[in-house]
Design an enzyme around this catalytic site. Structure first.
Site, PDB file in Angstrom:
ATOM      1  N   GLY A 106     -20.622  12.956  -7.868  1.00  0.00           N
ATOM      2  CA  GLY A 106     -20.170  11.615  -7.485  1.00  0.00           C
ATOM      3  C   GLY A 106     -18.645  11.605  -7.523  1.00  0.00           C
ATOM      4  O   GLY A 106     -17.998  12.656  -7.476  1.00  0.00           O
ATOM      5  N   ASN A 107     -18.079  10.422  -7.616  1.00  0.00           N
ATOM      6  CA  ASN A 107     -16.620  10.312  -7.598  1.00  0.00           C
ATOM      7  C   ASN A 107     -15.964  11.207  -8.656  1.00  0.00           C
ATOM      8  O   ASN A 107     -15.016  11.939  -8.356  1.00  0.00           O
ATOM      9  CB  ASN A 107     -16.253   8.832  -7.804  1.00  0.00           C
ATOM     10  CG  ASN A 107     -14.766   8.634  -7.876  1.00  0.00           C
ATOM     11  OD1 ASN A 107     -14.191   8.675  -8.951  1.00  0.00           O
ATOM     12  ND2 ASN A 107     -14.131   8.454  -6.738  1.00  0.00           N
ATOM     13  N   LYS A 128     -17.489  -3.472 -21.386  1.00  0.00           N
ATOM     14  CA  LYS A 128     -18.324  -2.811 -20.375  1.00  0.00           C
ATOM     15  C   LYS A 128     -19.367  -3.793 -19.875  1.00  0.00           C
ATOM     16  O   LYS A 128     -19.850  -4.626 -20.637  1.00  0.00           O
ATOM     17  CB  LYS A 128     -19.049  -1.599 -20.992  1.00  0.00           C
ATOM     18  CG  LYS A 128     -19.583  -0.628 -19.967  1.00  0.00           C
ATOM     19  CD  LYS A 128     -18.434   0.179 -19.412  1.00  0.00           C
ATOM     20  CE  LYS A 128     -18.852   1.423 -18.701  1.00  0.00           C
ATOM     21  NZ  LYS A 128     -17.784   2.413 -18.741  1.00  0.00           N
ATOM     22  N   GLY A 176     -17.285  13.832 -10.650  1.00  0.00           N
ATOM     23  CA  GLY A 176     -17.581  15.269 -10.542  1.00  0.00           C
ATOM     24  C   GLY A 176     -16.910  15.895  -9.337  1.00  0.00           C
ATOM     25  O   GLY A 176     -16.348  16.995  -9.415  1.00  0.00           O
ATOM     26  N   TYR A 177     -16.956  15.191  -8.198  1.00  0.00           N
ATOM     27  CA  TYR A 177     -16.367  15.763  -6.987  1.00  0.00           C
ATOM     28  C   TYR A 177     -14.864  15.987  -7.166  1.00  0.00           C
ATOM     29  O   TYR A 177     -14.364  17.085  -6.908  1.00  0.00           O
ATOM     30  CB  TYR A 177     -16.613  14.873  -5.754  1.00  0.00           C
ATOM     31  CG  TYR A 177     -15.794  15.381  -4.584  1.00  0.00           C
ATOM     32  CD1 TYR A 177     -16.139  16.582  -3.966  1.00  0.00           C
ATOM     33  CD2 TYR A 177     -14.631  14.734  -4.166  1.00  0.00           C
ATOM     34  CE1 TYR A 177     -15.357  17.114  -2.943  1.00  0.00           C
ATOM     35  CE2 TYR A 177     -13.846  15.252  -3.140  1.00  0.00           C
ATOM     36  CZ  TYR A 177     -14.213  16.442  -2.538  1.00  0.00           C
ATOM     37  OH  TYR A 177     -13.435  16.973  -1.549  1.00  0.00           O
ATOM     38  N   GLY A 207     -22.994  16.924 -11.523  1.00  0.00           N
ATOM     39  CA  GLY A 207     -22.666  15.616 -10.925  1.00  0.00           C
ATOM     40  C   GLY A 207     -21.654  15.804  -9.820  1.00  0.00           C
ATOM     41  O   GLY A 207     -20.672  16.533  -9.986  1.00  0.00           O
TER      42      GLY A 207
HETATM   43  N1  GLU Z   1     -15.662   3.051 -15.695  1.00  0.00           N
HETATM   44  C1  GLU Z   1     -14.512   3.849 -16.003  1.00  0.00           C
HETATM   45  C2  GLU Z   1     -14.621   4.393 -17.406  1.00  0.00           C
HETATM   46  O1  GLU Z   1     -15.682   4.467 -17.988  1.00  0.00           O
HETATM   47  C3  GLU Z   1     -13.201   3.143 -15.714  1.00  0.00           C
HETATM   48  C4  GLU Z   1     -12.966   1.888 -16.459  1.00  0.00           C
HETATM   49  C5  GLU Z   1     -11.743   1.104 -16.019  1.00  0.00           C
HETATM   50  O2  GLU Z   1     -11.010   1.567 -15.164  1.00  0.00           O
HETATM   51  O3  GLU Z   1     -11.570   0.021 -16.569  1.00  0.00           O
HETATM   52  O4  GLU Z   1     -13.654   4.835 -17.980  1.00  0.00           O
END
Ligand code: GLU
Length: 436
Positions: free
Chosen positions: A232-233, A112, A235-236, A230
């Site tokens: 956003g992407n 991350k 929640g929507y 939420g």
């Molecule tokens: N940010 C998203 C998650 O937390 C997607 C991560 C990804 O596609 O690598 O799962």
């Protein structure tokens, strides 16, 4: 404890380790070594990024990339732009990505990234320069077989496109022309090697889980009321697909507040309305008509305590804590955000009989479709929207079934049951490789 996300992630890991330990009685030392190793990321890259601002000044932004574990495959996970990003948060999120990839069985470990920034305060040019500076920081440690970043909170397909371009330039300047820059990032725009279906995949994957859960609870979908925190992407798209399939989405919220309409919202219309007004406070939209007298405005905290069947936290972490967990009236929680429920709240919810589908299962549709994007980029061949969704659904259904079976077999709540399966897969991969 609840505002130290990595401490929470380690606490969860140790709780699960106690449950798994009897299975490893004949290799107790190796098991303990694996748990110790999983308590910290393999590597953390951190630095201050210098970004040229539009007014000619230079500003510093603290940036991180945590690579947690790669026993099951390359590190994988998004990059978050948010003012509350911290090292502890990035480490926790990278740990949860390791479990998440193991839950649906895709061949990745966890990673991350994050930058401490409020992207709304940056111009488009500043955002692009920040994103390019981030890639320069991590360029030696990413790649299709090393670490594959993606969007997360406040990062978009456009940002991935700039990152691909910066990474390609970095490779070219080093003469490494055989690397595949498109397969190094996922969540890209479809025009630039992105996958059909990726944008809606996290929300839709959560709705596949909702369908399974509702069947297990013996409910009829037309009777099921849902509140989604939420818009956003994630929640929507969750709310949109739940509405499309006939569930009653009675409340949604954005960062400014929530709306509640008892007879159920028209979710697509609500988004249109939000775009027009900038917030959803006036968007009580039912059957194509938006009218504030159809419902009421609530706070984000009140949304979670509504008398509904299912609540879906789909925004940020730590919104259900020891303080409010006792007031949750819903029968079930589907965690579409990462880490919305603290360990103390977990205990209270379990005692009160609230069924919980944890983040690493409920929102795994996003990274699973990222995996499909990566496969398509490596093949140089794109799939149709239908092909992508038809591959996503069975993986989500199978992962839910494994969680439910483990829950019944061990009498553990949903999070523990999911983590047991996931962490066992990671520990077994480490043992097979002989790294412990
Ligand atoms: N940010 C998203 C998650 O937390 C997607 C991560 C990804 O596609 O690598 O799962």
């Amino acid at each position: 404890m609840s505002n130290d996300p990595h401490a929470n992630a380690v606490q969860q890991l140790h709780q699960v380790a106690e449950l798994l330990r009897p299975q490893y009685a004949d290799q107790a030392d190796r098991f303990d070594q694996a748990i110790t190793k999983l308590s910290e990321p393999d590597r953390v890259i951190e630095a201050e990024l210098s970004v040229k601002m539009d007014d000619g000044s230079t500003k510093q932004f603290q940036a991180y990339r945590a690579q947690h574990n790669n026993a099951r495959g390359p590190y994988k996970g998004g990059i978050r732009y948010h003012q509350d990003v911290s090292l502890s948060e990035v480490k926790a999120l990278s740990t949860w990505m390791t479990w998440k990839c193991a839950v649906t069985g895709i061949p990745y470990g966890g990673g991350k990234g994050g930058v401490i920034v409020n992207p709304r305060e940056l111009s488009t040019g500043e955002l692009e320069r920040l994103s390019r500076a981030y890639v320069q920081l991590v360029a030696d440690h990413i790649g299709p077989w090393q670490d594959i970043p993606a969007p997360d909170v406040n990062t978009t397909g456009q940002i991935m496109a700039w990152m691909v371009d910066e990474y390609q330039q970095a490779l070219q300047s080093k003469g490494q022309l055989l690397e595949n820059p498109l397969a190094t990032f996922t969540g890209k725009p479809v025009m630039l090697g992105g996958s059909e279906g990726r944008e809606e995949a996290t929300g839709l994957g959560g709705v596949f889980v909702l369908e399974e859960l509702v069947a297990k609870l013996g409910l009829r979908k037309q009777d099921v009321s849902i509140a989604v925190q939420g818009f956003g992407n994630v929640g929507y798209w969750f709310a949109y697909h739940a509405d499309r399939l006939g569930y009653r989405v009675v409340a949604v919220s954005d960062s400014k507040g929530a709306i509640y309409v008892e007879k159920g919202l028209d979710v697509a219309k609500t988004l249109e309305c939000k775009k027009k007004f900038g917030s959803i406070a006036e968007c009580m939209c039912v059957d194509g008509v938006c009218d504030p007298s159809q419902g009421k405005v609530l706070t984000n905290a009140e949304l979670l305590e509504l008398p509904v069947d299912i609540i879906v936290p789909a925004a940020l972490e730590n919104v259900i804590t020891a303080e409010n967990a006792g007031r949750i009236q819903a029968k079930a929680i589907i965690e579409m955000a990462n880490g919305p429920v603290t360990p103390e709240a977990d205990e209270i919810l379990a005692k009160n009989g609230v069924v919980l589908v944890p983040d690493v299962l409920a929102n795994a549709g996003g990274v699973t479709t990222s995996y499909f994007e990566w496969v398509q980029n490596l093949q140089g061949y794109s799939w149709t929207h239908e092909e992508v969704i038809s591959k996503l659904k069975p993986l989500m259904v199978k992962a839910f079934g494994e969680m439910w079976a483990m829950r019944e077999q061990t009498n553990q709540p949903g999070r523990m049951a999911t983590y047991m399966t996931a962490i066992k897969r990671v520990v077994d991969a480490m043992m097979l490789r002989g790294v412990v």
